[in-house]
Motif scaffolding. Structure first.
Motif, PDB file in Angstrom:
ATOM      1  N   GLY A 204     -19.233  59.789 -18.403  1.00 45.48           N
ATOM      2  CA  GLY A 204     -18.796  60.914 -19.221  1.00 45.48           C
ATOM      3  C   GLY A 204     -17.415  60.639 -19.772  1.00 45.48           C
ATOM      4  O   GLY A 204     -17.168  59.615 -20.398  1.00 45.48           O
ATOM      5  N   ASP A 205     -16.437  61.544 -19.477  1.00 46.37           N
ATOM      6  CA  ASP A 205     -15.083  61.319 -19.976  1.00 46.37           C
ATOM      7  C   ASP A 205     -14.184  60.641 -18.953  1.00 46.37           C
ATOM      8  O   ASP A 205     -13.066  60.243 -19.270  1.00 46.37           O
ATOM      9  N   LEU A 206     -14.645  60.512 -17.697  1.00 51.19           N
ATOM     10  CA  LEU A 206     -13.870  59.850 -16.635  1.00 51.19           C
ATOM     11  C   LEU A 206     -12.476  60.467 -16.501  1.00 51.19           C
ATOM     12  O   LEU A 206     -11.486  59.774 -16.291  1.00 51.19           O
ATOM     13  N   LYS A 207     -12.427  61.797 -16.587  1.00 49.28           N
ATOM     14  CA  LYS A 207     -11.155  62.506 -16.513  1.00 49.28           C
ATOM     15  C   LYS A 207     -11.264  63.671 -15.540  1.00 49.28           C
ATOM     16  O   LYS A 207     -12.339  64.248 -15.360  1.00 49.28           O
ATOM     17  N   PRO A 208     -10.140  64.051 -14.910  1.00 51.42           N
ATOM     18  CA  PRO A 208     -10.153  65.254 -14.067  1.00 51.42           C
ATOM     19  C   PRO A 208     -10.294  66.502 -14.935  1.00 51.42           C
ATOM     20  O   PRO A 208     -10.042  66.434 -16.146  1.00 51.42           O
ATOM     21  N   ASP A 250     -22.465  63.038 -12.574  1.00 55.66           N
ATOM     22  CA  ASP A 250     -21.330  63.627 -11.856  1.00 55.66           C
ATOM     23  C   ASP A 250     -20.274  62.547 -11.711  1.00 55.66           C
ATOM     24  O   ASP A 250     -20.599  61.373 -11.474  1.00 55.66           O
ATOM     25  N   GLU A 251     -19.010  62.928 -11.858  1.00 57.65           N
ATOM     26  CA  GLU A 251     -17.932  61.946 -11.799  1.00 57.65           C
ATOM     27  C   GLU A 251     -16.924  62.335 -10.725  1.00 57.65           C
ATOM     28  O   GLU A 251     -16.424  63.470 -10.692  1.00 57.65           O
ATOM     29  N   PHE A 252     -16.634  61.354  -9.863  1.00 57.56           N
ATOM     30  CA  PHE A 252     -15.736  61.562  -8.734  1.00 57.56           C
ATOM     31  C   PHE A 252     -14.602  60.541  -8.801  1.00 57.56           C
ATOM     32  O   PHE A 252     -14.766  59.438  -9.346  1.00 57.56           O
ATOM     33  N   ASN A 253     -13.479  60.895  -8.213  1.00 59.73           N
ATOM     34  CA  ASN A 253     -12.364  59.958  -8.119  1.00 59.73           C
ATOM     35  C   ASN A 253     -12.400  59.282  -6.754  1.00 59.73           C
ATOM     36  O   ASN A 253     -12.909  59.848  -5.774  1.00 59.73           O
ATOM     37  N   PRO A 255     -10.099  55.934  -4.357  1.00 60.64           N
ATOM     38  CA  PRO A 255      -8.986  54.971  -4.376  1.00 60.64           C
ATOM     39  C   PRO A 255      -9.334  53.670  -5.083  1.00 60.64           C
ATOM     40  O   PRO A 255      -8.440  52.989  -5.590  1.00 60.64           O
ATOM     41  N   SER A 256     -10.624  53.329  -5.137  1.00 60.57           N
ATOM     42  CA  SER A 256     -11.017  52.068  -5.762  1.00 60.57           C
ATOM     43  C   SER A 256     -11.526  52.256  -7.188  1.00 60.57           C
ATOM     44  O   SER A 256     -12.088  51.336  -7.767  1.00 60.57           O
ATOM     45  N   GLY A 257     -11.326  53.442  -7.753  1.00 56.05           N
ATOM     46  CA  GLY A 257     -11.711  53.652  -9.134  1.00 56.05           C
ATOM     47  C   GLY A 257     -12.727  54.766  -9.296  1.00 56.05           C
ATOM     48  O   GLY A 257     -13.326  55.231  -8.323  1.00 56.05           O
ATOM     49  N   PRO A 258     -12.954  55.220 -10.542  1.00 61.48           N
ATOM     50  CA  PRO A 258     -13.900  56.316 -10.791  1.00 61.48           C
ATOM     51  C   PRO A 258     -15.311  55.967 -10.335  1.00 61.48           C
ATOM     52  O   PRO A 258     -15.760  54.829 -10.460  1.00 61.48           O
ATOM     53  N   ILE A 259     -15.991  56.971  -9.814  1.00 63.05           N
ATOM     54  CA  ILE A 259     -17.379  56.828  -9.391  1.00 63.05           C
ATOM     55  C   ILE A 259     -18.236  57.735 -10.263  1.00 63.05           C
ATOM     56  O   ILE A 259     -17.954  58.925 -10.401  1.00 63.05           O
ATOM     57  N   VAL A 260     -19.264  57.165 -10.864  1.00 62.59           N
ATOM     58  CA  VAL A 260     -20.213  57.934 -11.666  1.00 62.59           C
ATOM     59  C   VAL A 260     -21.538  57.970 -10.924  1.00 62.59           C
ATOM     60  O   VAL A 260     -22.113  56.922 -10.614  1.00 62.59           O
TER      61      VAL A 260
END
Length: 511
Positions: A204-208, A250-253, A255-260
């Protein structure tokens, strides 16, 4: 089997438009921030087709030419099959395909079928296929002969009696269904690379604000849908018309980078199918009656892919971390290191499937349909080999289950273990003239049991509803989506060709 293959080719790779090629001499590199990130919004969604052409000058332009040829061939093969008169006669003599395995031993002794007899007692039906104007024509032939020209197909269906059978009593047969296809476009390895690069587009947008739980349609889903509508407007319009999306991703943050979590939950809009009345009626009856599931797992029980059809809800789930495929658990949490599967030249995975249908207010079906798949790749060759690794379990109501197990249990046991068990293979190899030879097929021992007619009748009931006229409408529906995809592809040609200049790569590196 299709799910197994799909899982194996859901692969992510690094780099920009230049796509890596797997090589047994080159181990997988350690992923870096540069080669694992998701594709930027500025990149055309059709960029991954560049992977279909071998590396070198004007790769994007060569890939466009290859893809053009494949699309023209695919239209004939997928949407306009036609049977010659003699082959149609054979098909009319066969049982519905849903019950062919159950009736295979009895089918062997059916004299009206124009079998070709082999010295070892095998009965064969041989088929050839080739383009015929806008159609793809399949014809009955006297013997197997491999294809000699691009777009040519050769197929065989064979039944060989078991050692303890007699001419008057065939107790079981080894069934074989195999085919070979020659094409002048690309092999499985290039297809793996293309689909791998496509995986970088799944975001998606990979943003909070980041998601805290899965399954909620929010700004991440809308960003992905907006990009889909912007870059593939014709296909997106068809999806809007025919499907309702309850969730996309669904997109989650971390420590090792964004998770989709690509976590699709969609439903067919039944009213939209009314333009195909027979397909509409079939699907309307299918929705409340059928549940089917398939999962790809590793040796630790982690999921790599899950898919399901559950009373009309179509589910598909994979997890990506920084653009790399990632294992996850039942709680949709990552459970191990992400991997770049396109760099792997050999490996194994497990598929577990189940399915059931409601008939006469009772549930019938199979569970624990398990396969182990071995994947091998070397220059010019790519192979998937599958073998059934467990005896499927019957699903039936209490009281009926024990009787069903008595009459069908032996059939399932022989299917899984007899003569090496059910196994299949799909492979491609490049030939000396630069064309690609695809071959595939399955073999299994099939026991005879006249009391399996109950299961056969259930299969026939489904087949009766899913008849030739329904399949014609299915293909028309599929071609409608295909046409929309081709329209978007034609509009994207300038953006794909621009990848040869390197401008797209520099834009991506600057982000």
């Amino acid at each position: 089997m299709a799910a197994s293959f799909a899982a194996a080719i859901i692969i992510t790779i690094g780099g920009n438009a230049s796509c890596a090629a797997a090589s047994p001499a080159n181990p997988a590199p350690v992923p870096t921030a540069a080669n694992t990130r998701f594709a930027p919004d500025s990149r055309t969604l059709f960029a991954p087709i560049v992977c279909l052409a071998p590396p070198g000058r004007a790769r994007a332009s060569r890939a466009i030419a290859i893809f053009d040829r494949q699309l023209a061939f695919q239209r004939k093969l997928s949407f306009h099959p036609r049977l010659g008169a003699s082959l149609q006669h054979v098909v009319d003599l066969m049982p519905p395909r849903q019950s062919t395995l159950i009736r295979a031993a009895a089918l062997y002794s059916k004299p009206e079928i124009p079998w070709r007899d082999k010295p070892d007692g095998t009965h064969q039906i041989c088929v050839s296929g080739q383009p015929d104007d806008a159609d793809y024509l399949y014809s009955l032939v006297q013997q197997w002969r491999g294809p000699e020209e691009p777009a040519g197909f050769s197929g065989v269906f064979g039944l060989k009696p078991s050692a303890d059978s007699t001419p008057d009593s065939v107790s079981s047969v080894t069934g074989t269904l195999a085919g070979e296809l020659m094409i002048d476009t690309y092999g499985l390895g290039a297809l793996v690379d293309m689909l791998a690069d496509t995986l970088r587009e799944f975001h998606g947008d990979l943003k909070p604000p980041w998601d805290t739980a899965s399954g909620k349609f929010d700004h991440h889903d809308r960003a992905a849908m907006d990009r889909f509508h912007r870059q593939m407007p014709h296909l997106a319009a068809k999806f809007d018309h025919y499907f309702k999306f309850n969730n996309l991703l669904d997109e989650f943050n971390s420590p090792s980078g964004p998770i989709v979590l690509f976590n699709v939950d969609m439903e067919v809009r039944l009213d939209a199918l009314k333009k195909y009345p027979l397909l509409y009626d079939f699907y309307r009856k299918l929705v409340p009656a059928v549940v089917a599931k398939s999962e790809i797992l590793d040796t630790h029980g982690n999921y790599w892919m899950r898919e399901a059809f559950d009373h009309g809800h179509i589910h598909f789930t994979i997890m990506l971390r920084n653009g790399l495929l990632t294992p996850f658990n039942a709680a949709m949490q990552p459970t191990g290191d992400s991997i770049a599967l396109n760099e792997i030249t050999r490996g194994s995975y497990r598929t577990l499937a189940s399915g059931q249908v409601t008939s006469l207010a009772m549930n019938f079906g199979l569970a624990n349909i398990g396969f182990t798949t071995d994947y091998r790749r070397e220059p010019g060759i790519c192979t998937f080999t599958n073998r059934m690794n467990a005896v499927p379990q019957l699903v039936a109501p209490p009281g009926v289950h024990q009787v069903m197990d008595l009459v069908a249990g032996d059939f399932l046991r022989v299917l899984a273990t007899g003569d090496g068990g059910l196994n299949s293979k799909l492979s491609s190899r490049v030939l000396a003239n630069g064309t690609y030879d695809f071959s595939g097929g399955f073999t299994a021992e099939l026991n005879y049991s006249p009391t399996l007619e109950l299961l056969a009748r259930i299969g026939d009931a489904i087949a009766k509803e899913h008849n030739d006229k329904v399949r014609v409408e299915e293909r028309a529906f599929g071609e409608e989506l295909f046409d929309a995809f081709v329209a978007d592809y034609n509009d994207a040609r300038p953006a794909i060709a621009a990848l040869d200049s390197g401008n797209s790569d520099r834009r991506e590196e600057s982000k």
